[in-house]
Write a protein that holds these residues in place. Structure first.
Motif, short mmCIF file in Angstrom:
data_model
loop_
_atom_site.label_atom_id
_atom_site.label_comp_id
_atom_site.label_asym_id
_atom_site.label_seq_id
_atom_site.Cartn_x
_atom_site.Cartn_y
_atom_site.Cartn_z
N GLU A 1 13.87 39.55 8.37
CA GLU A 1 12.74 40.05 9.15
C GLU A 1 11.83 38.91 9.58
O GLU A 1 11.37 38.85 10.72
N SER A 2 11.55 37.99 8.65
CA SER A 2 10.71 36.85 8.97
C SER A 2 11.36 35.97 10.03
O SER A 2 10.67 35.46 10.94
N TYR A 3 12.68 35.80 9.93
CA TYR A 3 13.39 34.99 10.94
C TYR A 3 13.30 35.64 12.31
O TYR A 3 13.09 34.95 13.32
N ALA A 4 13.45 36.97 12.36
CA ALA A 4 13.37 37.67 13.65
C ALA A 4 11.98 37.50 14.27
O ALA A 4 11.85 37.28 15.48
N ILE A 5 10.94 37.60 13.44
CA ILE A 5 9.57 37.43 13.94
C ILE A 5 9.38 35.99 14.44
O ILE A 5 8.80 35.75 15.51
N ALA A 6 9.88 35.02 13.65
CA ALA A 6 9.74 33.61 14.04
C ALA A 6 10.45 33.32 15.35
O ALA A 6 9.94 32.56 16.19
N GLN A 7 11.63 33.94 15.55
CA GLN A 7 12.36 33.71 16.79
C GLN A 7 11.62 34.31 17.98
O GLN A 7 11.62 33.74 19.08
N ALA A 8 11.00 35.46 17.76
CA ALA A 8 10.22 36.08 18.85
C ALA A 8 9.02 35.20 19.21
O ALA A 8 8.72 35.00 20.40
N ILE A 9 8.35 34.65 18.19
CA ILE A 9 7.21 33.76 18.45
C ILE A 9 7.68 32.47 19.11
O ILE A 9 7.03 31.94 20.02
N ASP A 10 8.83 31.96 18.64
CA ASP A 10 9.36 30.72 19.22
C ASP A 10 9.67 30.91 20.70
O ASP A 10 9.34 30.05 21.53
N ALA A 11 10.31 32.04 21.03
CA ALA A 11 10.67 32.29 22.43
C ALA A 11 9.45 32.49 23.30
O ALA A 11 9.43 32.07 24.47
N ALA A 12 8.39 33.12 22.75
CA ALA A 12 7.22 33.44 23.55
C ALA A 12 6.20 32.30 23.61
O ALA A 12 5.52 32.14 24.63
N VAL A 13 6.11 31.50 22.53
CA VAL A 13 5.02 30.51 22.46
C VAL A 13 5.54 29.10 22.21
O VAL A 13 5.26 28.17 22.99
N VAL A 14 6.27 28.92 21.10
CA VAL A 14 6.59 27.56 20.65
C VAL A 14 7.50 26.84 21.64
O VAL A 14 7.22 25.69 22.03
N ALA A 15 8.60 27.48 22.04
CA ALA A 15 9.54 26.81 22.95
C ALA A 15 8.89 26.44 24.29
O ALA A 15 9.04 25.30 24.75
N PRO A 16 8.15 27.36 24.94
CA PRO A 16 7.48 26.96 26.19
C PRO A 16 6.47 25.84 25.98
O PRO A 16 6.34 24.94 26.83
N THR A 17 5.74 25.88 24.85
CA THR A 17 4.76 24.82 24.58
C THR A 17 5.44 23.49 24.34
O THR A 17 4.99 22.43 24.83
N ALA A 18 6.55 23.50 23.58
CA ALA A 18 7.29 22.27 23.33
C ALA A 18 7.87 21.71 24.62
O ALA A 18 7.88 20.49 24.85
N ASP A 19 8.34 22.60 25.48
CA ASP A 19 8.88 22.16 26.77
C ASP A 19 7.79 21.52 27.63
O ASP A 19 8.01 20.47 28.25
N ALA A 20 6.62 22.15 27.62
CA ALA A 20 5.49 21.58 28.38
C ALA A 20 5.05 20.25 27.77
O ALA A 20 4.71 19.31 28.51
N TYR A 21 5.05 20.17 26.45
CA TYR A 21 4.70 18.93 25.75
C TYR A 21 5.66 17.81 26.13
O TYR A 21 5.25 16.67 26.41
N GLU A 22 6.95 18.11 26.17
CA GLU A 22 7.95 17.09 26.51
C GLU A 22 7.78 16.61 27.94
O GLU A 22 7.94 15.40 28.22
#
Length: 337
Positions: free
Chosen positions: A133-154
């Motif tokens: 369950e925690s992994y599913a939540i983390a993946q949803a947050i990663d797809a919505a926030v972390v990955a776009p932010t990391a892409d913008a950071y790069e």
């Protein structure tokens, strides 16, 4: 349990007729249990078994176990005469044929079916349900926030600056690396780590430039920490954990990481123990790691079971790091993270 089907008959109230005492019913039942093993004559009184329930244990497709409780139809069982030496056509008493039971999956909810299912737990992952369950939540947050932010950071931050921030964060961790090499009884590597820290903190401008690894100094960066020291002394990883923010870890690595984080702020003082410093540097560090390991994360997410792939990737990687530090196998310094 694949392919195993066990049937248990739970007789709740066997009924008997003709005023037969229970003792005689017991002897009749004993004769019924093994009619082919004795020449002794068996009483020819019919015995009815009623109010019987059948418990069927069948394997489910996903390796779970299904327990199905079915009400059984009363079966008339007629004892046989001694038949151990008789051919089938010479039997004196006919045998009632009973149709084999159909698979439990054919039973309908209206028939009073009770199905109990469960998931087999993986050794080393006792909190698997919570972790998934925690992994599913983390993946949803990663797809919505972390990955776009990391892409913008790069895209927004030039690579030399990202490398400088990474070097700065690594240099802050060198005191913990130094202490743990001493705890692992490796004074040579501890001395190299101390030399790296002094050189990069001065000539390298507080660690923004990794001068120590360049020629002619050639002091490579090595990762080490209290979790690695515990692993070198035989402490097992314990339960696997997937925690919000922290991500994949284990009980041993969580404790060791806490000790690593405690070392610098409490011994170096300001500004290393202030939120104004720790929060932005921590965020930059995590974004940089997200960019650095993006390809590995993509492979994990595209696997058949992303959670299992993430767990195995983390545990195997950590074990390889500890084996390299403890001399169980060769590992390049730069491959330890």
């Amino acid at each position: 349990m694949a392919g195993l089907i066990s049937v248990l008959l739970l007789a709740s109230a066997p009924a008997y007729s003709d005023g037969i005492p229970p003792s005689e019913i017991a002897s009749s039942n004993d004769a019924l249990a093994a009619p082919m093993l004795s020449d002794q004559a068996v009483p020819d009184r019919p015995v009815s078994i009623v109010n019987t329930e059948i418990l069927v244990i069948v394997p489910a497709p996903d390796a779970a176990v299904a327990l199905v409780l079915l009400p059984a139809t009363p079966i008339e069982a007629t004892p046989l005469a001694a038949t151990s030496h008789l051919a089938p056509d010479e039997m004196t008493t006919p045998v009632q044929q009973v149709e084999p039971m159909q698979p439990a999956a054919a039973a309908s909810p209206e028939a009073g079916v009770i199905v109990v299912t469960g998931q087999i737990r993986t050794p080393g992952d006792p909190l698997q349900n919570i972790n998934v369950e925690s992994y599913a939540i983390a993946q949803a947050i990663d797809a919505a926030v972390v990955a776009p932010t990391a892409d913008a950071y790069e895209k927004a931050v030039p690579e030399p600056i990202r490398n400088g921030l990474r070097n700065f964060a690594n240099n802050l961790h060198e005191p913990a690396v130094f202490v743990n090499f001493l705890l692992q009884l490796k004074p040579g590597k501890a001395a190299e780590t101390a030399g790296r820290f002094i050189i990069n903190s001065t000539i390298g401008v507080v660690g923004l430039f990794d001068i120590a690894r360049r020629k002619p100094i050639n002091l490579p960066q090595r990762k080490n920490g209290f979790a690695d020291t515990l692993g070198c002394y035989g402490v097992k990883p314990g339960a696997f954990l997937f925690l919000p923010i922290v991500g994949a870890t284990s009980v041993r690595d969580l404790i060791g990481g806490g000790l690593d984080g405690f070392l610098l702020p409490h011994f170096a003082g300001k500004p290393f123990n202030q939120l104004a410093f720790t929060v932005p540097t921590g965020v930059a560090r995590e974004l940089d790691k997200r960019v650095e390991f993006d390809e590995d994360l993509e492979k994990v997410q595209n696997s058949d079971d992303p959670y299992v792939a993430a767990r195995e990737y983390y545990l195997q990687k950590r074990q390889a790091q500890i084996d390299g530090l403890c001399g169980k196998k060769d590992m390049d310094a730069d491959d330890q993270e």
